[in-house]
Design a protein around this motif. Structure first.
Motif: not given
Length: 658
Positions: A512-540
């Motif tokens: 909604t607030n048109a993120p900076l490219p750096e914000h988008s990159a951090i958010m993408m990295s965060l979502l990937s990192g959370l997924r990697d940390d859980l290693k598929g233990r939480v399917s949702v």
């Protein structure tokens, strides 16, 4: 008192209690839908208004709250609407009417039970009136009645009580009309359990609860018990199956529960404290209770951590023993104790549910006030009618006032959130909701202060950290370095399923607030990192993080990069309906080729799914896929339309940036 006069007096007092309950609850009927209402009730309109048999079947089979799908409860919601979104007031009105109806049946059940153990008809009426009214007006049951989705709990209780009533009626016929008696008790137990279970799974306790009634009143029945063979088949075996089922998880008692912040052993140590808390609130009226936020409960880590753990456990053991030992002298005390404890076996022992919910007391508490009714009648028999009457009026009055105040609170969502936050200072969900309430009230500075205070009290909460990110982004004060720091902290914190909703809100806020490219990159990295940390233990979390990444990219007009994330999310969801939604997201933004590719993939998903896993009939989905393909092909032949939509997307982003 003559019999006719007695009937008139009891009838007037019963009607008065029902009218009083209706008036007391009326302020709460204006309240909103809350929390679990949305994921359950939005199914009503997920495929459009329910206007034909196919959509009706799809909706009734869409339940996900329990193993049975709870179709009877889902069916009941159609009494109020056939589409979504909807007005919450008719739903709450129906819940209140069900609450009143249950009290009618409960009165008749208690009276029948008391007459069955040789209490006089006159005495049985008065005790039933007192006990039923205390249940009906109990402030601890406000949340069950005004929380729309807890109609599931109400219906399970309704059918359970009807089953008990039918059992008592059939039992009274066993000595004079045995054939009719056995048909009645068999039918009552069987059908009552079936209807209760398909309203909510704790209805499976009905045979056990009837067995508890049978045993606690064993010394006092006027008529012989059912044949021991019948008792074993219809009551004993179902009770043993339930106990065996509950005992199964004990082999992993020390293992952590992936989606909870406690192990099974810790749950079993914590629940005795909670049961005492339930009893305290049921007997001592409170205007403000914990409400729906129970994630701040202090978990018992050992017998002395906290110190009340051992005390509560020993107290519960003593209470159970006392309940059993007083069966002959004080049968109603025995019944109230053991029925209450048996009613909590499913939701307060080994099943990995959340620790605390007020609605779990709705059925277990139905006989809890019998000793009070009996005690007040004893005062009357000792010619202390004035004292008994004053005591009854005082108890009714305190319950009624507390329930009225509680209902008023439930009618004001923002105030309700703020009160629950005060009542649950260690609940991340309560604090996060209070922050949202303050924002809705136009108090962003107070919201910010409350969030920072909550983070200081609960620094390890992933929900609060993600909500804090969303709040700062919403207020426009989230800088890159802080975003990076909080994202790294979030990955180190324990997983909370509610965090996913906060992350979705963060993605929406960034877009909604048109993120900076750096914000988008951090958010993408965060979502990937959370997924990697859980290693598929939480399917949702696994599938949802892919979906959020796609949404982040799509709303920044980058459908080409969003496409593989959407495709990956769909491969984990494996639902045709989800795929159709993704197709619509891509197509409405002008990414027709990507939408077409998802549609091709969706056909493969449909081919491998069994009919039982589909929300609608297979032919309907095939026709829908063909229809969408034709529309997309026409749109792809019109390049100017594609360019217009891309231009609109970029124009919108520029407007937001400026």
């Amino acid at each position: 008192m003559a019999r006719k006069t007695h009937i008139v007096v009891i009838s007037i007092l019963l009607a008065t209690s029902w009218i009083l309950a209706f008036l007391i609850y009326t302020p709460g009927l204006k309240g909103p839908f809350l929390f679990d209402d949305f994921p359950n009730l939005e199914k009503i309109g997920a495929l459009g208004p329910i206007k034909n048999w196919e959509l009706f079947q799809a909706y009734i089979s869409s339940g996900f709250s329990g193993p049975t799908g709870r179709p009877i409860s889902l069916l009941s919601f159609l009494l109020n609407t056939n589409d979504w979104p909807a007005d919450p007031e008719p739903f709450k009105q129906t819940n209140l009417l069900i609450h009143l109806l249950i009290s009618v049946i409960l009165f008749s059940t208690i009276r029948k039970l008391l007459v069955s153990i040789s209490r006089s008809w006159h005495e049985a009426n008065w005790i039933a009136l007192i006990a039923t009214t205390l249940w009906l007006l109990n402030p601890f049951l406000v949340s069950t009645t005004l929380y729309v989705i807890q109609r599931m709990t109400q219906l399970a209780a309704l059918f359970s009580i009807l089953g008990i009533w039918g059992y008592l009626q059939g039992r009274s016929w066993l000595s004079t009309r045995p054939y009719l008696g056995y048909i009645t008790i068999s039918f009552s137990v069987g059908l009552g359990t079936f209807l209760a279970v398909f309203s909510k799974e704790n209805g499976v306790l009905l045979p056990l609860l009837i067995l508890v009634i049978e045993l606690t009143l064993a010394f006092h029945w006027k008529t012989p018990a059912p044949n021991w063979r019948w008792t074993i088949v219809f009551l004993g075996l179902p009770a043993l199956v339930i106990i065996a089922y509950l005992a199964t998880p004990l082999s992993h008692i020390a293992s952590p529960i992936p989606t909870r912040n406690f192990s099974l052993l810790e749950r079993l140590l914590t629940e005795p404290r909670i049961l005492w808390d339930y009893l305290f609130h049921l007997f001592i009226p409170h205007i403000q209770t914990r409400g729906l936020y129970q994630d701040g409960i202090v978990v018992s880590k050992g017998f002395s951590t906290p110190w009340t753990t051992l005390t509560a456990l020993l107290g519960l053991i003593i209470l159970t023993i006392v309940g059993w030992l007083v069966r002959q002298r004080w049968p109603l005390v025995s019944l109230s104790i053991l029925f209450f404890l048996a009613g909590h076996l499913l939701e307060s022992t080994t099943i990995a549910l959340e620790l605390y919910f007020e609605h779990r007391n709705y059925l277990p508490a139905i006989f809890l006030f019998l000793p009070i009714g009996s005690a007040l009648m004893a005062l009357n028999e000792r010619h202390k009618l004035a004292l008994g009457t004053l005591a009854a009026i005082f108890i009714y009055g305190t319950y009624a006032i507390a329930t009225w105040q509680g209902a008023r609170l439930w009618g004001n969502e923002n105030q309700l959130m703020l009160v629950w936050a005060e009542m649950n200072p260690l609940s991340p969900r309560a604090q996060s909701s209070a922050v949202q309430a303050l924002l809705q009230m136009g108090k962003p500075s107070e919201a910010y202060v409350r969030m920072e205070q909550a983070l200081r009290k609960i620094p390890d909460s992933s929900l609060l950290t993600s909500s804090y990110l969303s709040l700062k982004a919403n207020l426009g004060v989230l800088n890159t370095s802080e975003f990076t720091e909080l994202a790294n902290r979030l990955r180190q914190q324990p997983f909370d399923a509610q965090m996913l909703r906060a992350l979705e809100h963060l993605v929406d806020t960034l877009n909604t607030n048109a993120p900076l490219p750096e914000h988008s990159a951090i958010m993408m990295s965060l979502l990937s990192g959370l997924r990697d940390d859980l290693k598929g233990r939480v399917s949702v979390a696994h599938r949802y993080t892919y979906y959020l990444q796609a949404l982040l990219l799509l709303d920044q007009c980058d459908g080409n990069k969003a496409y593989p994330y959407f495709k990956e999310a769909l491969s984990h969801y494996r639902r045709v309906q989800t795929g159709l939604y993704i197709v619509s997201l891509l197509a409405t933004r002008g990414y027709y080729q990507q939408a077409m590719d998802i549609l091709d993939h969706l056909k493969e998903v449909l081919d491998v799914q069994p009919d039982s896993a589909l929300d609608r009939q297979r032919d309907t989905y095939k026709q829908e896929i063909v229809r969408l393909r034709n529309i997309l092909q026409k749109d792809m032949l019109n390049p100017s339309q594609t360019a217009d939509k891309a231009h609109q997307c970029l124009w919108l982003q520029n407007q937001i940036n400026h």
